[in-house]
Motif scaffolding. Structure first.
Motif, PDB file in Angstrom:
ATOM      1  N   SER A  37       0.846  -1.061   0.283  1.00  0.00           N
ATOM      2  CA  SER A  37      -0.510  -0.313   0.017  1.00  0.00           C
ATOM      3  C   SER A  37       0.926   1.338   0.100  1.00  0.00           C
ATOM      4  O   SER A  37       2.103   1.384   0.759  1.00  0.00           O
ATOM      5  N   ARG A  38      -0.040   1.702  -1.082  1.00  0.00           N
ATOM      6  CA  ARG A  38       1.505   3.166  -0.773  1.00  0.00           C
ATOM      7  C   ARG A  38       0.136   4.374  -0.812  1.00  0.00           C
ATOM      8  O   ARG A  38      -1.309   4.487  -0.884  1.00  0.00           O
ATOM      9  N   ILE A  39       0.617   5.112  -0.005  1.00  0.00           N
ATOM     10  CA  ILE A  39      -0.230   6.870  -0.053  1.00  0.00           C
ATOM     11  C   ILE A  39       0.691   7.724  -0.518  1.00  0.00           C
ATOM     12  O   ILE A  39       1.520   8.665   0.223  1.00  0.00           O
ATOM     13  N   LEU A  40       0.502   8.259  -1.632  1.00  0.00           N
ATOM     14  CA  LEU A  40       1.206   9.692  -2.686  1.00  0.00           C
ATOM     15  C   LEU A  40       0.134  10.547  -2.054  1.00  0.00           C
ATOM     16  O   LEU A  40      -1.158  11.035  -2.672  1.00  0.00           O
ATOM     17  N   LEU A  41       0.838  11.588  -2.005  1.00  0.00           N
ATOM     18  CA  LEU A  41      -0.035  13.013  -1.205  1.00  0.00           C
ATOM     19  C   LEU A  41       0.675  13.905  -2.110  1.00  0.00           C
ATOM     20  O   LEU A  41       1.417  14.530  -2.252  1.00  0.00           O
ATOM     21  N   LEU A  42      -0.566  14.430  -2.747  1.00  0.00           N
ATOM     22  CA  LEU A  42       0.072  15.820  -3.628  1.00  0.00           C
ATOM     23  C   LEU A  42      -0.828  16.931  -2.992  1.00  0.00           C
ATOM     24  O   LEU A  42      -1.637  17.207  -3.265  1.00  0.00           O
ATOM     25  N   PRO A  97      -6.276  -5.390  -0.726  1.00  0.00           N
ATOM     26  CA  PRO A  97      -5.969  -3.830   0.476  1.00  0.00           C
ATOM     27  C   PRO A  97      -4.818  -4.216   0.776  1.00  0.00           C
ATOM     28  O   PRO A  97      -4.267  -3.011   0.802  1.00  0.00           O
ATOM     29  N   THR A  98      -3.701  -4.384   0.686  1.00  0.00           N
ATOM     30  CA  THR A  98      -2.480  -4.937   0.944  1.00  0.00           C
ATOM     31  C   THR A  98      -1.951  -3.945   0.053  1.00  0.00           C
ATOM     32  O   THR A  98      -0.757  -3.108  -0.086  1.00  0.00           O
ATOM     33  N   SER A  99      -2.385  -3.873  -1.576  1.00  0.00           N
ATOM     34  CA  SER A  99      -1.286  -3.230  -2.488  1.00  0.00           C
ATOM     35  C   SER A  99      -2.611  -2.266  -2.762  1.00  0.00           C
ATOM     36  O   SER A  99      -1.647  -2.090  -3.730  1.00  0.00           O
ATOM     37  N   LEU A 100      -3.146  -1.039  -2.072  1.00  0.00           N
ATOM     38  CA  LEU A 100      -4.133  -0.936  -2.883  1.00  0.00           C
ATOM     39  C   LEU A 100      -2.968   0.511  -3.324  1.00  0.00           C
ATOM     40  O   LEU A 100      -2.004   0.724  -1.544  1.00  0.00           O
ATOM     41  N   VAL A 101      -3.376   1.704  -3.450  1.00  0.00           N
ATOM     42  CA  VAL A 101      -2.368   2.946  -3.587  1.00  0.00           C
ATOM     43  C   VAL A 101      -3.774   3.362  -3.390  1.00  0.00           C
ATOM     44  O   VAL A 101      -4.633   3.859  -4.010  1.00  0.00           O
ATOM     45  N   PHE A 102      -2.743   4.672  -2.585  1.00  0.00           N
ATOM     46  CA  PHE A 102      -3.987   5.960  -2.085  1.00  0.00           C
ATOM     47  C   PHE A 102      -3.482   7.795  -2.580  1.00  0.00           C
ATOM     48  O   PHE A 102      -2.734   7.218  -2.261  1.00  0.00           O
ATOM     49  N   VAL A 103      -4.264   8.339  -3.678  1.00  0.00           N
ATOM     50  CA  VAL A 103      -3.777   9.214  -4.356  1.00  0.00           C
ATOM     51  C   VAL A 103      -4.338   9.996  -3.585  1.00  0.00           C
ATOM     52  O   VAL A 103      -5.664  10.205  -3.373  1.00  0.00           O
ATOM     53  N   GLN A 112     -11.116  21.094   0.203  1.00  0.00           N
ATOM     54  CA  GLN A 112     -11.113  20.017   0.527  1.00  0.00           C
ATOM     55  C   GLN A 112     -10.146  18.140  -0.408  1.00  0.00           C
ATOM     56  O   GLN A 112      -8.492  18.808  -0.278  1.00  0.00           O
ATOM     57  N   ALA A 113     -10.765  17.211   0.471  1.00  0.00           N
ATOM     58  CA  ALA A 113      -9.032  16.258   0.020  1.00  0.00           C
ATOM     59  C   ALA A 113      -9.716  15.978  -1.039  1.00  0.00           C
ATOM     60  O   ALA A 113     -10.588  14.970  -0.815  1.00  0.00           O
ATOM     61  N   VAL A 114      -8.916  15.189  -2.104  1.00  0.00           N
ATOM     62  CA  VAL A 114      -9.319  14.548  -3.175  1.00  0.00           C
ATOM     63  C   VAL A 114      -8.852  13.225  -2.805  1.00  0.00           C
ATOM     64  O   VAL A 114      -7.826  13.063  -4.039  1.00  0.00           O
ATOM     65  N   VAL A 115      -9.314  12.635  -2.630  1.00  0.00           N
ATOM     66  CA  VAL A 115      -9.444  10.705  -2.933  1.00  0.00           C
ATOM     67  C   VAL A 115      -9.005   9.886  -4.057  1.00  0.00           C
ATOM     68  O   VAL A 115     -10.214  10.024  -4.678  1.00  0.00           O
ATOM     69  N   ARG A 116      -8.285   9.560  -4.849  1.00  0.00           N
ATOM     70  CA  ARG A 116      -8.516   8.095  -5.220  1.00  0.00           C
ATOM     71  C   ARG A 116      -8.141   6.908  -4.680  1.00  0.00           C
ATOM     72  O   ARG A 116      -6.448   6.996  -4.780  1.00  0.00           O
ATOM     73  N   VAL A 117      -8.827   5.782  -5.335  1.00  0.00           N
ATOM     74  CA  VAL A 117      -7.889   4.632  -4.036  1.00  0.00           C
ATOM     75  C   VAL A 117      -8.477   3.362  -5.462  1.00  0.00           C
ATOM     76  O   VAL A 117      -8.779   3.213  -6.116  1.00  0.00           O
TER      77      VAL A 117
END
Length: 891
Positions: free
Chosen positions: A680-685, A853-859, A692-697
Motif C-alpha cells: 500500500s502507498r499513500i501518494l500525497l500531492l 487491500p495490502t496493495s491498494l494505492v491511495f492518491v 477539501q481532500a480529493v481521493v482516488r484509491v
C-alpha cells in the motif's frame, strides 16, 4: 384534461385531490417501468436571509427516512432496481423514483410518508450529519472547483441583497450551520405540503389506477396552503459592473450577464432563440468568430435563463492561453450589435428553430429521471397550471421571427447595463380502506426485464448491422462502431484515438466543418464522433424523416475525413490548452497520478484516453491520418441502429454508401498485464489552501471477458456501486465526511483499474481513509457479503436493467459494447440468468482473487500542511509527498 400532441394525441389525466395535491397520470410504454415524480413549489427563492440554503438542505434531509419508513430512503427502493434522486433550484424542489412497474405502490407509499410523516423521524443527529454533507458538497462543487465561485459572485452582483436570487441554491454555509431543528421544522410545515405540490405518475400503468393509488397514499394528508408569491425588490442595473476574481485556474474565463424577463414571459422565447443563434453548436455565431476564425477561446456559450421572478441572459467564454479577455468581450459586443442593428439570417433562424423542435420530441422519449416526461409534466403544471404545454410549448419558439430576435438583442443586451465577471488565473497560495402507515405495501414478485435481441443483418461489404426497432416516437439513433480505441496505439501516442475522432467532423473531402455543422443543426440532428478505450464511434440521433441525409453525413465523416490543417491547428491547440487547464482540477490530477502508479511506463492504460500534455504535443496530423487509414478503413466494424427504422430500407441505404468498405481487419494489439504495487502507498500531492481532500484509491482490476465479471459486478455494488453501499453508508451517512463515495471496476479489453473515488474533509482525512480501507478489508474478510446484501444488490441490478434500454440512443450504446468485446447478441437478454448464478461464496472468492487491500494505492490531493501529519500516523502505508509540479519532495 387531454392536450393535443403534434405527432399523435398525447394522453394524460389530471385531478386535484381534496387536500390540494395536483396529480397527473399518463400511460406510456413500452418498458415495465413507472416514473413517480413529485415537485414542491419551493426553492431558494422562498428562503429568508437567515435561511439561505434551507431548501437544498431539505433535499438532503428528506432522503433520511420518515416515521413509517425509518432510515435510508434509498435502501428499500434501490434494492428493487429503482433509480432515485432529487434536486433543488431557485424555484422548486423535485424528487423522483423510477421503479419497475411491480413496485410503484412502495414508491408512492414512501413518497407520501415523507410528505406527511417526515418530522417525527427527524433527529438532531440526522440534521448534524446532513449539514456536514452539504458543507462537503459546497467544498467539492464550489470552493474546491475551478471557477466554482463565479455563479455566487454573479448572483450577488446582478441582484440587490434583499432579492432571493442574490444567493445561489446551495446557500451560505453559515446559515446552514446555524439551522436549528425548530427552524427546519417550521420551514417544512410551511412548504412541503400537498397543496404546494404536484405529483406525476408516468409509465406502464393505467391512468385510472395511478390516480386511485395517488388518492390512497396522499389523500388523507393535511393539505396546508400554497406558497404565496414572493416579494422582490426592483431589478435592473443603472450602470454596468466589471468584476475581477483571481482563482487557481490555467485558463481565464469571462462571464457576461444581463437582466431580461422571467420564463414564459414576453420575449423569453425570442431571447432563447437569440442564445441559440449566438452560442449553440459549431454553427453558432460566437463559436465561428471566437473559436474557429480568431482562435481566441476554448469554448463559448450563450443562453437565456428565465426563472419565476426574473430572467438573465448570459454568455460564458473560456480563453485560450495568453489571449485577452478585453478583446474577446469586444468581439462579443460587436456580434450582439450586429444582430441588434441588422437582425439575423433566415437560414440560421430556421436552423435553431428546427433544433428546438427536435429537442422537444427527443425529450418525450424518457418517462423518468431529470427532464423526462414525468418531470416535464410537473414543470408545466407547477409554473403554468397546464401539463399539456409539454407538447405545445415549442410553438412559441416556432413563432419567433427575425425582427423579434433583433429587437430582443437591442432591448436587453445593452453593454451599459450588464455585469462582466473576469475570472483570471493566479499562482496558488495557502490561503380507500383506512391506511395503516405502519405496514408497508405487500412486496410484488421481482420481474426481470428481458432485453431485446437485435435482428442481425450484413452489408455486402461484410459489415454486420444490428437492428433494434422501436416505433413509439419518430426517432432514430445509430452508431458505427470500430475497433479503434485508445488501447490500439502506444502509450507514447496517448490521445491519438481521441483526437482522430475529434477531427472527423471538422471537414471531409466534399464538406467543410461549417457546412457539416449547418446541415446537422438545420435538421435538429445530433452527429458526433468519439473514442473510448476499446473502440471509436460515429454516432447519430435524428428524426426518422431526416435519416437519409443524416446517414449521408455520418458516412462521409466516417470514410472521407480530410483532416484540414486549419482545423487541426485549432483543435490541437485547444486540446493542449484543455489539458493544461486540468492542472486546476484536483480530481483530474488525482486520477492521472493513480494511473501512473498502477501501470508500467509503456502500458497503454498509464495515460488517460485523451492523452496528456507531453503525448498530445508530439502528435501530428499525419499520425491522425495514419490511424484513420489503418484502423477505420480496414478495421473490425459494425453498425447498431435503433428506433423508428425499416431494416430493409437502412440496409439499402448503407449498401449504396459502404459497398467499398473492404480490407482485412487489423488485429488488436495485446494488452500487457500490469502487476500490482506489492504494498500500500499513500501518494500525497500538495495543493496549498485546498479546502477539501480529493481521493482516488485503486489497483489493477480485470478485463471485460473475465469469468468473474458478474461476481465482481455484484460485489462492487455492495462495496461502493450505489448510494446504499457500505462505503457510502459509513463515510457519508454515518460520519458525514463526504458528499459521496463510489467504487467501480473499469472493465476493458485488458485489465483496467479498480477505483474508489471521493472528496473528503481535510481535517478528518486520516480517519476517513482508515474507515475506507477498513470497509474493503472487512468485505474481503470478517464481514463478507451477506445473503441479504447479495439479494438486494442482485435485485437492484436485475430490476434496474430496464432503465438502461429506454431510448434508442441507450440501446445503441449498450449493444455497441457487446460487439466490441465479442459478446453474443443475446447477452443482455440473459442478464438476469447470469446474476442468479452469483452466490456469496463465488462472489467472495472472485473478489479475493482480484482485490488485495495490502496493495491498494491511495492518491490524495490536499493541503499537505494540514493532512500530512495525521496520514503519517496511520501506520499501514508510507506517505510519499509530491509538490504542486508532481515532483517528489522526499525520496
Amino acid at each position: 384534461m387531454n392536450s393535443p400532441l403534434q405527432l399523435d394525441q398525447f394522453r394524460f389525466a389530471k385531478t386535484t385531490l381534496s387536500n390540494g395535491l395536483e396529480v397527473i397520470a399518463r400511460r406510456q410504454g413500452p418498458l415495465p417501468v413507472i416514473a413517480v415524480n413529485l415537485w414542491y413549489h419551493v426553492g431558494s427563492k422562498n428562503e429568508e436571509r437567515r435561511q439561505r440554503g434551507f431548501a437544498h438542505l431539505f433535499e438532503h434531509l428528506m432522503f433520511e427516512g420518515s416515521e413509517h419508513y425509518p432510515g435510508d430512503f434509498f435502501k428499500p427502493l434501490q434494492r428493487l432496481g429503482a433509480s432515485i434522486n432529487g434536486s433543488t433550484s431557485s424555484d422548486r424542489t423535485n424528487y423522483y423514483e423510477d421503479v419497475p412497474a411491480a413496485h410503484v405502490e412502495l414508491a408512492l407509499a414512501m413518497e407520501s410518508d415523507r410528505m406527511g410523516f417526515f418530522l417525527p423521524a427527524l433527529t438532531e443527529e440526522k440534521l448534524r450529519i446532513q449539514k456536514d454533507v452539504v458543507k462537503n458538497e459546497y467544498r467539492q462543487n464550489v470552493a474546491n472547483r475551478p471557477y466554482g465561485m463565479a455563479w455566487r459572485l454573479l448572483a450577488e452582483a446582478m441582484f440587490p441583497p434583499s432579492h432571493p436570487y442574490s444567493w445561489t441554491t446551495i446557500g451560505l454555509m453559515e446559515d446552514v450551520e446555524a439551522a436549528s431543528r425548530d427552524d427546519v421544522e417550521a420551514f417544512f410545515r410551511r412548504f412541503y405540503v400537498p397543496s404546494n405540490a404536484s405529483l406525476a405518475i408516468v409509465g406502464d400503468i393505467d391512468e385510472e389506477r395511478a390516480l386511485a393509488l395517488a388518492d390512497r397514499y396522499f389523500g388523507d394528508l393535511p393539505g396546508g396552503i400554497k406558497a404565496p408569491p414572493v416579494w422582490t425588490p426592483e431589478t435592473g442595473l443603472p450602470e454596468g459592473r466589471d468584476l475581477t476574481f483571481r482563482d487557481r485556474v490555467e485558463l481565464d474565463r469571462i462571464y457576461l450577464a444581463w437582466h431580461t424577463v422571467p420564463h414564459f414571459g414576453p420575449d423569453d422565447a425570442a431571447l432563447v432563440v437569440l442564445g441559440d443563434i449566438l452560442g449553440r453548436g459549431k454553427s453558432g455565431r460566437l463559436f465561428r468568430r471566437l473559436v474557429v476564425e480568431r482562435g481566441l477561446v476554448q469554448d463559448v456559450g450563450a443562453h437565456q435563463s428565465g426563472r419565476e421572478l426574473a430572467g438573465t441572459f448570459g454568455i460564458t467564454a473560456t480563453l485560450r492561453p495568453g489571449k485577452s479577455w478585453e478583446e474577446v468581450r469586444g468581439l462579443i459586443d460587436a456580434e450582439i450589435a450586429s444582430i441588434a442593428d441588422r437582425g439575423v439570417e433566415e437560414a440560421e433562424l430556421t436552423r435553431v428553430k428546427n433544433g428546438r423542435q427536435a429537442g422537444f420530441i427527443y425529450a418525450l422519449d424518457n418517462v423518468g429521471g431529470f427532464g423526462g416526461v414525468a418531470d416535464r409534466l410537473n414543470a408545466y403544471n407547477t409554473y403554468l397550471g397546464d401539463p399539456g404545454r409539454i407538447t405545445s410549448d415549442f410553438q412559441r419558439y416556432q413563432s419567433v421571427d427575425g425582427e423579434s430576435v433583433r429587437r430582443a438583442a437591442a432591448t436587453y443586451l445593452d453593454r451599459a447595463s450588464r455585469v462582466c465577471l473576469s475570472v483570471l488565473g493566479r499562482k496558488p497560495t495557502t490561503v380507500v380502506t383506512p391506511l395503516d402507515r405502519r405496514v408497508p405495501p405487500s412486496p410484488s414478485s421481482a420481474l426481470a426485464y428481458r432485453a431485446p435481441r437485435p435482428e442481425v443483418r450484413s452489408l455486402r461489404c461484410g459489415v454486420p448491422i444490428w437492428f433494434l426497432p422501436r416505433r413509439d416516437l419518430p426517432i432514430v439513433a445509430a452508431s458505427f462502431v470500430i475497433d479503434a480505441g485508445a488501447s490500439t496505439h502506444a502509450a507514447s501516442q496517448g490521445g491519438l484515438a481521441s483526437l482522430t475522432a475529434d477531427l472527423l467532423d471538422e471537414g471531409t473531402t466534399t464538406r467543410s466543418s461549417h457546412e457539416i455543422a449547418l446541415s446537422i443543426e438545420g435538421m435538429g440532428t445530433s452527429l458526433s464522433a468519439s473514442a473510448g478505450w476499446d473502440g471509436s464511434y460515429v454516432g447519430l440521433q435524428c428524426l426518422s424523416s431526416h435519416l437519409e441525409p443524416t446517414l449521408d453525413l455520418a458516412v462521409d465523416i466516417l470514410r472521407n475525413p480530410s483532416f484540414p490543417e486549419s482545423e487541426w491547428n485549432r483543435i490541437h491547440a485547444q486540446t493542449l490548452a484543455g489539458l493544461k487547464a486540468e492542472r486546476d482540477s484536483a480530481e483530474a490530477r488525482a486520477g492521472r497520478a493513480l494511473l501512473r502508479a498502477l501501470f508500467d511506463v509503456e502500458h497503454p492504460y498509464r495515460i488517460p484516453s485523451d492523452g496528456d500534455e507531453s503525448t498530445v504535443s508530439r502528435l501530428t496530423i499525419d499520425d491522425l491520418r495514419g490511424f484513420h487509414r489503418g484502423r477505420y478503413m480496414a478495421g473490425h466494424a459494425a453498425c447498431v441502429v435503433a428506433g423508428d427504422v425499416d431494416p430493409d430500407e437502412v440496409v439499402a441505404l448503407l449498401d449504396a454508401r459502404l459497398s467499398d468498405w473492404t480490407g482485412e481487419p487489423l488485429p488488436s494489439p495485446a494488452i500487457p498485464q500490469s502487476g500490482d504495487a506489492g504494498r500500500s502507498r499513500i501518494l500525497l500531492l500538495d495543493r496549498p489552501g485546498a479546502p477539501q481532500a480529493v481521493v482516488r484509491v485503486g489497483q489493477t482490476g480485470t478485463n471485460r471477458l473475465d469469468p468473474d465479471f458478474m461476481d465482481l459486478t455484484v460485489w462492487n455494488q455492495i462495496l461502493g456501486g450505489q448510494f446504499t453501499s457500505r462505503l457510502n453508508a459509513r463515510l457519508r451517512e454515518e460520519k458525514g465526511f463526504t458528499y459521496g463515495v463510489r467504487s467501480h471496476f473499469d472493465f476493458r479489453r485488458g485489465a483496467g483499474p479498480f477505483v474508489i473515488s471521493s472528496s473528503l474533509q481535510s481535517d478528518r482525512l486520516a480517519e476517513a481513509l482508515d474507515d475506507l480501507r477498513g470497509e474493503v478489508v472487512a468485505l474481503l474478510g470478517d464481514r463478507p457479503p451477506s445473503m441479504a446484501e447479495l439479494d438486494d444488490a442482485r435485485r437492484s441490478l436485475i430490476e434496474g436493467q430496464a432503465r438502461h434500454f429506454e431510448t434508442p440512443s441507450a440501446l445503441v450504446s449498450r449493444y455497441a459494447g457487446l460487439f466490441l468485446h465479442g459478446l453474443p447478441d443475446d447477452y443482455h437478454a440473459r442478464f438476469a440468468e447470469r446474476l442468479e448464478a452469483v452466490r456469496p461464496s463465488t462472489m467472495e472468492a472472485a473478489a479475493r482473487r482480484k482485490i488485495d487491500p495490502t496493495s491498494l494505492v491511495f492518491v490524495v490531493v490536499a493541503d499537505a500542511e494540514i493532512v500530512a501529519g495525521p496520514l503519517e500516523k496511520l501506520g499501514w502505508a508510507v506517505v510519499e509527498r509530491f509538490d504542486e509540479r508532481d515532483e517528489p519532495i522526499r525520496p
